[in-house]
Design an enzyme around this catalytic site. Structure first.
Site, PDB file in Angstrom:
ATOM      1  CG  HIS A  10      -1.960  -1.132   1.083  1.00 40.39           C
ATOM      2  ND1 HIS A  10      -2.990  -1.125   0.179  1.00 40.39           N
ATOM      3  CD2 HIS A  10      -2.051  -2.320   1.741  1.00 40.39           C
ATOM      4  CE1 HIS A  10      -3.684  -2.251   0.286  1.00 40.39           C
ATOM      5  NE2 HIS A  10      -3.133  -2.981   1.228  1.00 40.39           N
ATOM      6  CG  HIS A  43       1.050  -9.538  -4.915  1.00 44.45           C
ATOM      7  ND1 HIS A  43      -0.320  -9.717  -4.862  1.00 44.45           N
ATOM      8  CD2 HIS A  43       1.460 -10.203  -6.023  1.00 44.45           C
ATOM      9  CE1 HIS A  43      -0.706 -10.470  -5.885  1.00 44.45           C
ATOM     10  NE2 HIS A  43       0.366 -10.755  -6.617  1.00 44.45           N
ATOM     11  CD  GLU A  70       1.370 -11.654  -0.498  1.00 41.83           C
ATOM     12  OE1 GLU A  70       0.953 -11.985   0.629  1.00 41.83           O
ATOM     13  OE2 GLU A  70       0.850 -10.740  -1.175  1.00 41.83           O
ATOM     14  CG  HIS A 190      -7.083 -11.108   2.371  1.00 41.99           C
ATOM     15  ND1 HIS A 190      -6.310 -10.563   1.367  1.00 41.99           N
ATOM     16  CD2 HIS A 190      -8.354 -10.736   2.097  1.00 41.99           C
ATOM     17  CE1 HIS A 190      -7.088  -9.919   0.505  1.00 41.99           C
ATOM     18  NE2 HIS A 190      -8.329  -9.996   0.935  1.00 41.99           N
TER      19      HIS A 190
END
Length: 238
Positions: A10, A43, A70, A190
């Site tokens: 993020h 990721h 990821e 998650h």
């Protein structure tokens, strides 16, 4: 006692919103480690919507903890992983239209391909995890394919409340025990946040929790190092 992996995707999202050089996720990984992060998770998506290749290479060279990459199990990503040599790779499903990963891998429909992909990574001394829903069938396939770890998808647990959340928690607990019996190390992640993390962290033999959005959101108010410290305290205070 579970450890904390901090996902910094993020941070990169904010940078890429303006296609500029800041904020630099590599710098924020350092702050996360100061706050107590036990590993850094990123990721690398096929469309490069947030984390970029340069981020991976710099993180590998600079972080003091562990790097969890990821990625989708594509030929391109397998080659990148073998160049960077992260401490471990978590294979995840990927759809270009999704905002974030929406569910776990369907291992049943990809057994032979995933066996080859996992073996390819393990030949480079990279441990491999499967991001899966907490279902017995998926856990059994994880063992058959040869994964070292699994990461249980906690998104449904995070969205529920009351008795429904309790039932989902029991499913995660049972999945953890089944995986342990099969010799698999269990991570989870998650949707975990400051309000729901403790029950997941208290599961016996839970290895690591990967958390990103809630930590970064809180960091906007109090700073990243402090937000990581608060999450780490919740996880380790059981």
């Amino acid at each position: 006692m579970a450890t904390l992996g901090v996902n910094i995707d993020h941070i990169a999202n904010v940078r890429q919103a303006r296609k500029t050089v800041e904020p630099d996720p590599v710098q924020f990984a350092f702050l996360a480690e100061l706050g107590g992060a036990d590993s850094i998770t990123v990721h690398l998506r096929e469309d490069r919507r947030h984390i970029q290749d340069r981020d991976l290479f710099l993180l590998k060279e600079t972080i003091k903890t562990k790097l969890n990459l990821e990625m989708a199990a594509t030929e391109e990503m397998l080659e990148i992983a073998k160049k960077i040599l992260p401490d471990y790779v978590t294979l995840v499903p990927e759809k270009r239209e999704e905002v974030t990963t929406e569910g776990g891998l369907d291992l049943k429909s990809n057994v032979q391909y995933l066996k080859k992909a996992v073996g390819n990574l393990q030949d480079s001394n990279i441990e491999v995890s499967a991001f899966i829903d907490p279902l017995g069938e998926q856990i059994n396939y994880s063992k058959e394919i040869g994964f070292d770890f699994i990461e249980l998808h906690t998104g449904k647990y995070a969205k529920l409340s009351g008795s429904d959340q309790y039932k989902e928690l029991q499913r995660i607990i049972e999945s953890t025990y089944l995986a342990n019996d099969l010799g698999l190390v269990v991570n989870a992640g998650h949707g975990l946040n400051y309000n729901n993390v403790k029950k997941i962290a208290s599961i016996n033999n839970m290895n690591e929790l990967n958390i990103g959005h809630s930590i970064v959101a809180r960091a906007l108010a109090i700073g990243l190092e402090k937000s990581v410290r608060e999450m780490k305290s919740l996880i380790t205070s059981n």
